[in-house]
Design a protein around this motif. Structure first.
Motif, PDB file in Angstrom:
ATOM      1  N   LYS A  20       0.838  -1.206   0.000  1.00  0.00           N
ATOM      2  CA  LYS A  20       0.000   0.000   0.000  1.00  0.00           C
ATOM      3  C   LYS A  20       0.869   1.250   0.000  1.00  0.00           C
ATOM      4  O   LYS A  20       0.573   2.226  -0.681  1.00  0.00           O
ATOM      5  N   LYS A  21       1.955   1.212   0.750  1.00  0.00           N
ATOM      6  CA  LYS A  21       2.845   2.370   0.809  1.00  0.00           C
ATOM      7  C   LYS A  21       3.452   2.647  -0.566  1.00  0.00           C
ATOM      8  O   LYS A  21       3.539   3.799  -0.992  1.00  0.00           O
ATOM      9  N   ALA A  22       3.845   1.594  -1.283  1.00  0.00           N
ATOM     10  CA  ALA A  22       4.429   1.764  -2.620  1.00  0.00           C
ATOM     11  C   ALA A  22       3.432   2.418  -3.576  1.00  0.00           C
ATOM     12  O   ALA A  22       3.804   3.266  -4.393  1.00  0.00           O
ATOM     13  N   ILE A  23       2.161   2.046  -3.468  1.00  0.00           N
ATOM     14  CA  ILE A  23       1.121   2.652  -4.310  1.00  0.00           C
ATOM     15  C   ILE A  23       0.979   4.134  -3.984  1.00  0.00           C
ATOM     16  O   ILE A  23       0.949   4.985  -4.873  1.00  0.00           O
ATOM     17  N   LEU A  24       0.908   4.454  -2.686  1.00  0.00           N
ATOM     18  CA  LEU A  24       0.739   5.851  -2.281  1.00  0.00           C
ATOM     19  C   LEU A  24       1.957   6.701  -2.635  1.00  0.00           C
ATOM     20  O   LEU A  24       1.809   7.865  -3.012  1.00  0.00           O
ATOM     21  N   GLU A  25       3.153   6.124  -2.536  1.00  0.00           N
ATOM     22  CA  GLU A  25       4.372   6.878  -2.872  1.00  0.00           C
ATOM     23  C   GLU A  25       4.354   7.367  -4.317  1.00  0.00           C
ATOM     24  O   GLU A  25       4.869   8.434  -4.632  1.00  0.00           O
ATOM     25  N   LYS A  26       3.740   6.576  -5.206  1.00  0.00           N
ATOM     26  CA  LYS A  26       3.646   6.974  -6.609  1.00  0.00           C
ATOM     27  C   LYS A  26       2.683   8.143  -6.814  1.00  0.00           C
ATOM     28  O   LYS A  26       2.715   8.805  -7.845  1.00  0.00           O
ATOM     29  N   LEU A  27       1.826   8.384  -5.818  1.00  0.00           N
ATOM     30  CA  LEU A  27       0.818   9.439  -5.920  1.00  0.00           C
ATOM     31  C   LEU A  27       1.177  10.703  -5.146  1.00  0.00           C
ATOM     32  O   LEU A  27       0.417  11.656  -5.146  1.00  0.00           O
ATOM     33  N   VAL A  28       2.317  10.695  -4.490  1.00  0.00           N
ATOM     34  CA  VAL A  28       2.761  11.881  -3.755  1.00  0.00           C
ATOM     35  C   VAL A  28       3.612  12.721  -4.696  1.00  0.00           C
ATOM     36  O   VAL A  28       4.630  12.274  -5.196  1.00  0.00           O
ATOM     37  N   GLY A  29       3.168  13.935  -4.933  1.00  0.00           N
ATOM     38  CA  GLY A  29       3.861  14.817  -5.869  1.00  0.00           C
ATOM     39  C   GLY A  29       5.053  15.509  -5.248  1.00  0.00           C
ATOM     40  O   GLY A  29       5.477  15.219  -4.133  1.00  0.00           O
ATOM     41  N   ASP A  30       5.588  16.450  -5.986  1.00  0.00           N
ATOM     42  CA  ASP A  30       6.717  17.246  -5.519  1.00  0.00           C
ATOM     43  C   ASP A  30       6.303  18.046  -4.289  1.00  0.00           C
ATOM     44  O   ASP A  30       5.140  18.433  -4.151  1.00  0.00           O
ATOM     45  N   ALA A  31       7.261  18.320  -3.413  1.00  0.00           N
ATOM     46  CA  ALA A  31       6.962  19.074  -2.199  1.00  0.00           C
ATOM     47  C   ALA A  31       6.411  20.455  -2.529  1.00  0.00           C
ATOM     48  O   ALA A  31       5.478  20.932  -1.898  1.00  0.00           O
ATOM     49  N   SER A  32       6.981  21.102  -3.537  1.00  0.00           N
ATOM     50  CA  SER A  32       6.493  22.412  -3.969  1.00  0.00           C
ATOM     51  C   SER A  32       5.779  22.260  -5.303  1.00  0.00           C
ATOM     52  O   SER A  32       6.014  21.320  -6.050  1.00  0.00           O
ATOM     53  N   LEU A  33       4.916  23.215  -5.594  1.00  0.00           N
ATOM     54  CA  LEU A  33       4.148  23.183  -6.836  1.00  0.00           C
ATOM     55  C   LEU A  33       5.002  23.746  -7.958  1.00  0.00           C
ATOM     56  O   LEU A  33       5.060  24.949  -8.169  1.00  0.00           O
ATOM     57  N   VAL A  34       5.699  22.857  -8.651  1.00  0.00           N
ATOM     58  CA  VAL A  34       6.620  23.263  -9.707  1.00  0.00           C
ATOM     59  C   VAL A  34       6.049  22.924 -11.079  1.00  0.00           C
ATOM     60  O   VAL A  34       5.223  22.042 -11.219  1.00  0.00           O
ATOM     61  N   ALA A  35       6.511  23.651 -12.075  1.00  0.00           N
ATOM     62  CA  ALA A  35       6.087  23.384 -13.448  1.00  0.00           C
ATOM     63  C   ALA A  35       7.335  23.303 -14.314  1.00  0.00           C
ATOM     64  O   ALA A  35       8.139  24.213 -14.303  1.00  0.00           O
ATOM     65  N   PRO A  36       7.543  22.227 -15.028  1.00  0.00           N
ATOM     66  CA  PRO A  36       6.720  21.025 -15.019  1.00  0.00           C
ATOM     67  C   PRO A  36       7.010  20.187 -13.766  1.00  0.00           C
ATOM     68  O   PRO A  36       8.096  20.267 -13.199  1.00  0.00           O
ATOM     69  N   PRO A  37       6.027  19.391 -13.351  1.00  0.00           N
ATOM     70  CA  PRO A  37       6.238  18.547 -12.178  1.00  0.00           C
ATOM     71  C   PRO A  37       7.312  17.493 -12.453  1.00  0.00           C
ATOM     72  O   PRO A  37       7.518  17.106 -13.601  1.00  0.00           O
ATOM     73  N   VAL A  38       7.963  17.048 -11.392  1.00  0.00           N
ATOM     74  CA  VAL A  38       9.039  16.073 -11.525  1.00  0.00           C
ATOM     75  C   VAL A  38       8.562  14.661 -11.189  1.00  0.00           C
ATOM     76  O   VAL A  38       8.771  13.728 -11.947  1.00  0.00           O
TER      77      VAL A  38
END
Length: 146
Positions: A20-38
């Motif tokens: 479950k943690k591996a699935i959620l880790e894929k859905l956690v974005g960058d700490a800051s709202l950057v463009a383009p996202p990393v």
């Protein structure tokens, strides 16, 4: 009252199950709202799905309890087995998207009161339309209450 709106909040999540943690880790974005996202596509993220400014996956239950008051922490008796706590988001609220970001106002961007992602969106709109973005004046009803 801890928060007035969901975007004022940050979630701290402990996931004991590694799958479950591996699935959620894929859905956690960058700490800051950057463009383009990393880390993600910038849209399919937990923070946008849950409409919270920040998501923190933490290493243990104590990390949740240290970040959040006990009354805002779930018990172990959840169907997912996760422990979730809610606290106030840190940083400055973006004037455009309303997400809190620690980088708002910290860079020499054209629009100092919005996040880097929103600066990019405004710049793109300006280039496409040939117009300069002008922030509407706040009316008395829109001004923050002291």
């Amino acid at each position: 009252k801890l928060v007035g709106a969901s975007l004022d909040a940050a979630a701290y999540i402990y996931v004991p199950d590694s799958e479950k943690k591996a699935i959620l880790e894929k859905l956690v974005g960058d700490a800051s709202l950057v463009a383009p996202p990393v880390k993600t596509n910038g849209v399919d993220e937990l923070r946008t799905a849950l409409m919270l400014s920040q998501i923190h996956l933490v290493e243990n239950e104590n990390d949740v309890r240290e970040a959040c008051e006990d009354k805002y922490v779930s018990s172990r008796d959840t169907s997912s087995g996760c422990i979730v706590g809610v606290g106030r988001a840190v940083g400055t609220k973006c004037a455009r998207c309303w997400f809190y970001d620690e980088e708002v106002g910290n860079h020499s961007l054209t629009h100092a009161d919005v996040c880097q992602r929103c600066n990019e969106a405004i710049s793109s709109w300006e280039k496409k339309t040939g117009q300069a973005f002008v922030k509407p004046e706040e009316t008395e009803a829109e001004q923050p209450v002291a």
